[in-house]
Structures are given as C-alpha cells and as structure tokens.
Design a protein around this motif. Sequence first.
Motif, PDB file in Angstrom:
ATOM      1  N   ARG A   9       3.220   3.107   3.094  1.00 53.65           N
ATOM      2  CA  ARG A   9       3.830   2.334   2.016  1.00 53.65           C
ATOM      3  C   ARG A   9       4.710   1.224   2.583  1.00 53.65           C
ATOM      4  O   ARG A   9       4.623   0.061   2.168  1.00 53.65           O
ATOM      5  N   ASN A  10       5.528   1.566   3.565  1.00 54.91           N
ATOM      6  CA  ASN A  10       6.396   0.570   4.202  1.00 54.91           C
ATOM      7  C   ASN A  10       5.587  -0.495   4.930  1.00 54.91           C
ATOM      8  O   ASN A  10       5.942  -1.671   4.913  1.00 54.91           O
ATOM      9  N   LYS A  11       4.515  -0.086   5.556  1.00 54.64           N
ATOM     10  CA  LYS A  11       3.648  -1.016   6.279  1.00 54.64           C
ATOM     11  C   LYS A  11       3.061  -2.077   5.336  1.00 54.64           C
ATOM     12  O   LYS A  11       2.900  -3.236   5.720  1.00 54.64           O
ATOM     13  N   LEU A  12       2.783  -1.663   4.095  1.00 57.60           N
ATOM     14  CA  LEU A  12       2.227  -2.582   3.100  1.00 57.60           C
ATOM     15  C   LEU A  12       3.311  -3.290   2.282  1.00 57.60           C
ATOM     16  O   LEU A  12       2.999  -4.144   1.449  1.00 57.60           O
ATOM     17  N   GLY A  13       4.569  -2.903   2.487  1.00 56.24           N
ATOM     18  CA  GLY A  13       5.668  -3.520   1.752  1.00 56.24           C
ATOM     19  C   GLY A  13       5.742  -3.107   0.292  1.00 56.24           C
ATOM     20  O   GLY A  13       6.156  -3.877  -0.567  1.00 56.24           O
ATOM     21  N   LEU A  22       1.879   2.096  -9.929  1.00 51.99           N
ATOM     22  CA  LEU A  22       0.456   1.857  -9.669  1.00 51.99           C
ATOM     23  C   LEU A  22      -0.398   3.106  -9.878  1.00 51.99           C
ATOM     24  O   LEU A  22      -1.560   3.008 -10.281  1.00 51.99           O
ATOM     25  N   VAL A  23       0.162   4.279  -9.580  1.00 52.34           N
ATOM     26  CA  VAL A  23      -0.625   5.512  -9.718  1.00 52.34           C
ATOM     27  C   VAL A  23      -0.285   6.298 -10.986  1.00 52.34           C
ATOM     28  O   VAL A  23      -0.905   7.316 -11.263  1.00 52.34           O
ATOM     29  N   LEU A  44      -4.564  12.461  -8.034  1.00 52.36           N
ATOM     30  CA  LEU A  44      -3.399  11.694  -7.595  1.00 52.36           C
ATOM     31  C   LEU A  44      -3.519  11.338  -6.121  1.00 52.36           C
ATOM     32  O   LEU A  44      -3.238  10.210  -5.720  1.00 52.36           O
ATOM     33  N   ALA A  45      -3.962  12.278  -5.308  1.00 55.85           N
ATOM     34  CA  ALA A  45      -4.141  12.009  -3.877  1.00 55.85           C
ATOM     35  C   ALA A  45      -5.148  10.884  -3.665  1.00 55.85           C
ATOM     36  O   ALA A  45      -4.944  10.006  -2.823  1.00 55.85           O
ATOM     37  N   HIS A  46      -6.207  10.885  -4.446  1.00 58.97           N
ATOM     38  CA  HIS A  46      -7.233   9.838  -4.342  1.00 58.97           C
ATOM     39  C   HIS A  46      -6.660   8.475  -4.740  1.00 58.97           C
ATOM     40  O   HIS A  46      -6.893   7.476  -4.062  1.00 58.97           O
ATOM     41  N   LYS A  47      -5.904   8.429  -5.834  1.00 60.79           N
ATOM     42  CA  LYS A  47      -5.290   7.177  -6.284  1.00 60.79           C
ATOM     43  C   LYS A  47      -4.349   6.611  -5.225  1.00 60.79           C
ATOM     44  O   LYS A  47      -4.386   5.417  -4.920  1.00 60.79           O
ATOM     45  N   ILE A  48      -3.509   7.468  -4.667  1.00 60.90           N
ATOM     46  CA  ILE A  48      -2.557   7.031  -3.642  1.00 60.90           C
ATOM     47  C   ILE A  48      -3.295   6.517  -2.420  1.00 60.90           C
ATOM     48  O   ILE A  48      -2.941   5.483  -1.845  1.00 60.90           O
ATOM     49  N   LYS A  50      -6.236   5.143  -2.259  1.00 61.57           N
ATOM     50  CA  LYS A  50      -6.812   3.828  -2.559  1.00 61.57           C
ATOM     51  C   LYS A  50      -5.743   2.741  -2.537  1.00 61.57           C
ATOM     52  O   LYS A  50      -5.954   1.670  -1.961  1.00 61.57           O
ATOM     53  N   ILE A  51      -4.599   3.000  -3.145  1.00 61.76           N
ATOM     54  CA  ILE A  51      -3.510   2.011  -3.190  1.00 61.76           C
ATOM     55  C   ILE A  51      -3.017   1.694  -1.780  1.00 61.76           C
ATOM     56  O   ILE A  51      -2.677   0.555  -1.468  1.00 61.76           O
ATOM     57  N   LEU A  52      -2.985   2.713  -0.919  1.00 59.65           N
ATOM     58  CA  LEU A  52      -2.505   2.521   0.454  1.00 59.65           C
ATOM     59  C   LEU A  52      -3.612   2.000   1.379  1.00 59.65           C
ATOM     60  O   LEU A  52      -3.448   1.967   2.592  1.00 59.65           O
TER      61      LEU A  52
END
Length: 63
Positions: A9-13, A22-23, A44-48, A50-52
Amino acid sequence: MKTKITFLRNKLGITQEELANLVGVTRQTIISLEQGKYNPSLELAHKITKILKKKHIEEVFIY
C-alpha cells in the motif's frame, strides 16, 4: 494471518482510508488486516490483491 498490505500500500502511495473505500470496507478493517488480527474472506482478499496490483493472493497474504 500475516500480510504485505502495509508495504504494498505504501509502495503505491495508497492510504488505509483509500484502500478501504476501494474494496468496500472500513479503515478499521484495513488496520486489523495489517496487524494480522483479522482473516479476510476470499472475496475481500481477491479485491485487495487486485487493488495492490498483484496477480496472486499469495503475493499479499502469508498463510
């Protein structure tokens, strides 16, 4: 369950609040996930994942 959510998450800002929105969960849920105090549903794990911007759940969640 341990995760790499904070690092990725931090890496993507992305903030915890942004990821939560988003999730479709609360910021408290993201905090609990990052601290390893909550095991997410598969959906939820799948959504996270994808977002990451990862292809496999195992790249984010360490069982």
